[in-house]
Design a protein around this motif. Structure first.
Motif, PDB file in Angstrom:
ATOM      1  N   VAL A 140       0.879  -1.215  -0.099  1.00 30.18           N
ATOM      2  CA  VAL A 140       0.055  -0.005  -0.117  1.00 30.18           C
ATOM      3  C   VAL A 140       0.858   1.404   0.040  1.00 30.18           C
ATOM      4  N   HIS A 141       1.961   1.200   0.820  1.00 31.13           N
ATOM      5  CA  HIS A 141       2.927   2.338   0.770  1.00 31.13           C
ATOM      6  C   HIS A 141       3.473   2.691  -0.397  1.00 31.13           C
ATOM      7  N   LEU A 142       3.969   1.617  -1.040  1.00 35.45           N
ATOM      8  CA  LEU A 142       4.700   1.721  -2.160  1.00 35.45           C
ATOM      9  C   LEU A 142       3.676   2.351  -3.471  1.00 35.45           C
ATOM     10  N   ALA A 143       2.320   1.637  -3.422  1.00 38.39           N
ATOM     11  CA  ALA A 143       1.271   2.349  -4.451  1.00 38.39           C
ATOM     12  C   ALA A 143       0.841   3.631  -3.981  1.00 38.39           C
ATOM     13  N   VAL A 144       0.847   3.950  -2.753  1.00 40.34           N
ATOM     14  CA  VAL A 144       0.624   5.490  -2.602  1.00 40.34           C
ATOM     15  C   VAL A 144       1.486   6.350  -3.113  1.00 40.34           C
ATOM     16  N   GLU A 145       3.003   5.975  -2.824  1.00 37.23           N
ATOM     17  CA  GLU A 145       4.055   6.989  -3.407  1.00 37.23           C
ATOM     18  C   GLU A 145       4.051   7.051  -4.712  1.00 37.23           C
ATOM     19  N   ARG A 146       3.722   6.002  -5.508  1.00 39.73           N
ATOM     20  CA  ARG A 146       3.675   5.921  -6.932  1.00 39.73           C
ATOM     21  C   ARG A 146       2.717   7.030  -7.404  1.00 39.73           C
ATOM     22  N   ILE A 147       1.296   6.588  -6.790  1.00 41.86           N
ATOM     23  CA  ILE A 147       0.157   7.422  -7.278  1.00 41.86           C
ATOM     24  C   ILE A 147       0.513   9.038  -6.895  1.00 41.86           C
ATOM     25  N   ARG A 148       1.016   9.241  -6.041  1.00 40.57           N
ATOM     26  CA  ARG A 148       1.579  10.717  -5.783  1.00 40.57           C
ATOM     27  C   ARG A 148       2.317  11.132  -6.880  1.00 40.57           C
ATOM     28  N   GLN A 149       3.377  10.411  -7.334  1.00 40.71           N
ATOM     29  CA  GLN A 149       4.272  10.824  -8.676  1.00 40.71           C
ATOM     30  C   GLN A 149       3.268  11.071  -9.805  1.00 40.71           C
ATOM     31  N   HIS A 150       2.487   9.803  -9.934  1.00 40.94           N
ATOM     32  CA  HIS A 150       1.502  10.366 -10.955  1.00 40.94           C
ATOM     33  C   HIS A 150       0.748  11.516 -11.136  1.00 40.94           C
ATOM     34  N   ARG A 151       0.503  11.925  -9.874  1.00 42.87           N
ATOM     35  CA  ARG A 151      -0.564  12.988  -9.830  1.00 42.87           C
ATOM     36  C   ARG A 151       0.437  14.439  -9.937  1.00 42.87           C
ATOM     37  N   GLN A 152       1.794  14.264  -9.863  1.00 46.18           N
ATOM     38  CA  GLN A 152       2.622  15.359 -10.145  1.00 46.18           C
ATOM     39  C   GLN A 152       3.118  15.191 -11.471  1.00 46.18           C
ATOM     40  N   GLY A 153       2.663  14.459 -12.356  1.00 47.80           N
ATOM     41  CA  GLY A 153       2.861  14.379 -13.674  1.00 47.80           C
ATOM     42  C   GLY A 153       3.710  13.220 -14.343  1.00 47.80           C
TER      43      GLY A 153
END
Length: 84
Positions: free
Chosen positions: A22-35
């Protein structure tokens, strides 16, 4: 395309650690939301695409922090090779 499962992701994350996944996925989703672009193809929602990246081994705890810098470096090399 085959369905993605949590077990596919846990095989990559290891140790049957869903909390870490979950933590890995959340960090990656944050990156996606930053472009940051997705590293796998598909037309799924953001969460599913992120899990696909993890299951494919393209996103790991070892490279999650470096992915944005790697993308910028690749883009710089491409710009230089085009003479921009």
């Amino acid at each position: 395309m085959a369905r993605i499962t949590v077990e596919d992701c846990l095989d990559q994350v290891g140790d049957d650690n869903r909390f870490a996944l979950v933590h890995l996925a959340v960090e990656r989703i944050r990156q996606h939301r930053q472009g940051e672009p997705f590293l796998v193809g598909g037309k799924n929602k953001e969460v599913v695409m992120t899990l696909r990246e993890i299951a494919s081994g393209k996103v790991t705890f070892g490279n999650i922090k470096d992915l944005p810098a790697q993308r910028r470096a690749r883009e710089a090399v491409e710009r230089d090779s085009k003479g921009e």
